[in-house]
Design an enzyme around this catalytic site. Sequence first.
Site, PDB file in Angstrom:
ATOM      1  N   ALA A  66       2.167  48.786 130.794  1.00 18.35           N
ATOM      2  CA  ALA A  66       3.495  49.353 131.004  1.00 18.35           C
ATOM      3  C   ALA A  66       4.440  48.195 131.303  1.00 18.35           C
ATOM      4  O   ALA A  66       4.011  47.150 131.806  1.00 18.35           O
ATOM      5  CB  ALA A  66       3.458  50.310 132.176  1.00 18.35           C
ATOM      6  N   GLY A 111      -1.518  50.154 130.776  1.00 20.96           N
ATOM      7  CA  GLY A 111      -1.134  51.294 129.941  1.00 20.96           C
ATOM      8  C   GLY A 111      -1.534  51.136 128.484  1.00 20.96           C
ATOM      9  O   GLY A 111      -1.720  52.128 127.768  1.00 20.96           O
ATOM     10  N   GLU A 114      -5.039  52.215 128.376  1.00 25.11           N
ATOM     11  CA  GLU A 114      -5.057  53.681 128.541  1.00 25.11           C
ATOM     12  C   GLU A 114      -4.614  54.399 127.263  1.00 25.11           C
ATOM     13  O   GLU A 114      -5.161  55.448 126.910  1.00 25.11           O
ATOM     14  CB  GLU A 114      -4.147  54.073 129.709  1.00 25.11           C
ATOM     15  CG  GLU A 114      -4.684  53.567 131.036  1.00 25.11           C
ATOM     16  CD  GLU A 114      -3.705  53.779 132.170  1.00 25.11           C
ATOM     17  OE1 GLU A 114      -2.704  53.038 132.242  1.00 25.11           O
ATOM     18  OE2 GLU A 114      -3.922  54.708 132.960  1.00 25.11           O
ATOM     19  N   GLU A 134      -4.066  46.901 137.137  1.00 21.63           N
ATOM     20  CA  GLU A 134      -3.042  47.464 138.039  1.00 21.63           C
ATOM     21  C   GLU A 134      -3.240  47.066 139.493  1.00 21.63           C
ATOM     22  O   GLU A 134      -2.264  46.926 140.235  1.00 21.63           O
ATOM     23  CB  GLU A 134      -3.029  49.010 137.937  1.00 21.63           C
ATOM     24  CG  GLU A 134      -2.445  49.552 136.654  1.00 21.63           C
ATOM     25  CD  GLU A 134      -3.428  49.620 135.490  1.00 21.63           C
ATOM     26  OE1 GLU A 134      -4.578  49.130 135.640  1.00 21.63           O
ATOM     27  OE2 GLU A 134      -3.052  50.162 134.446  1.00 21.63           O
TER      28      GLU A 134
END
Length: 258
Positions: A66, A111, A114, A134
């Site tokens: 992200a 992300g 993911e 993260e």
Amino acid sequence: MSYQALLTSLDNGIFTITINRPDKLNAINKTVMDELKLAVEEVYNNPAIRSAIITGAGPKAFIAGADITEFMGLSKEEGMAISKKGHDIFFAIENSPKPFIAAINGFALGGGCELALSCHFMIAAENAKFGQPEVNLGLIPGYGGTQRLVQLVGKGRAIEMLMSGRTITAQEALQIGMVNEVVPAENLLARVTEILTLINSKAPIAIAKVIECVNKFDHSRKGYDHEIEQFGECFATEDMKEGVTAFLEKRKAAFKGN
Ligand code: COA
């Protein structure tokens, strides 16, 4: 449909979605997420599309996570909202009646990892690297990583990756069953196209039913909903502010546990 942060193309029923921010290692910012939603809708709604590939622009990254620059100053509620939005889009990919393959052409972190996990399976280039870093930012995965990684590689491997933030190579990802194949980078898209051409020659209703039945294996959203709540709570911590600030200032974070 034309996009700002994505490139798309349709050839022989195979729709390729390329996240196109190579100077930021294709980090998922708001525009990427909004456009990904539209591209997924295009896969669902365009009868000429039989299956899809998700990949990243440039030689270095699939998606490095992200976009961390958008995290600074977010409240718990705002953190939960971006997590929930990502969950809905990634669920749409996972539950698409048409196959999605992630073609991993470099870093697939946070992300990005993911997003790859929400695809039906992954094929990796030899230079691919995977990780859920993260915890380095005082955060946890917020797009389903705590659930899908466990399903794919098992609890021990997943929890180690989630707690250590360690990046693994394509070979290690192959060994633990995270990716189906590792191929030379220059052959990646050709190999994924070859696999999808085979799948596209089968009965589309049967393919949709395979996806639906496999996904029924665990249909509960309980763990995912808990992830949204816990991801949001990270935004209320000093450690998360320190982690994100340290990344932006290109220094190591000093976590204090508050
Ligand atoms: N969000 C925002 N920007 C990111 C990013 C992310 N997740 N990942 C990389 N970038 C940006 C960098 O800030 C840099 O921008 P700049 O040129 O304006 O400074 C650019 O992309 C290139 O990255 P850089 O760090 O210089 O490349 P590198 O080869 O030295 O390192 C990584 C590559 C992947 C190891 C490193 O970029 C990284 O650790 N990224 C963050 C990964 C992460 O924590 N993801 C999870 C987010 S929840």
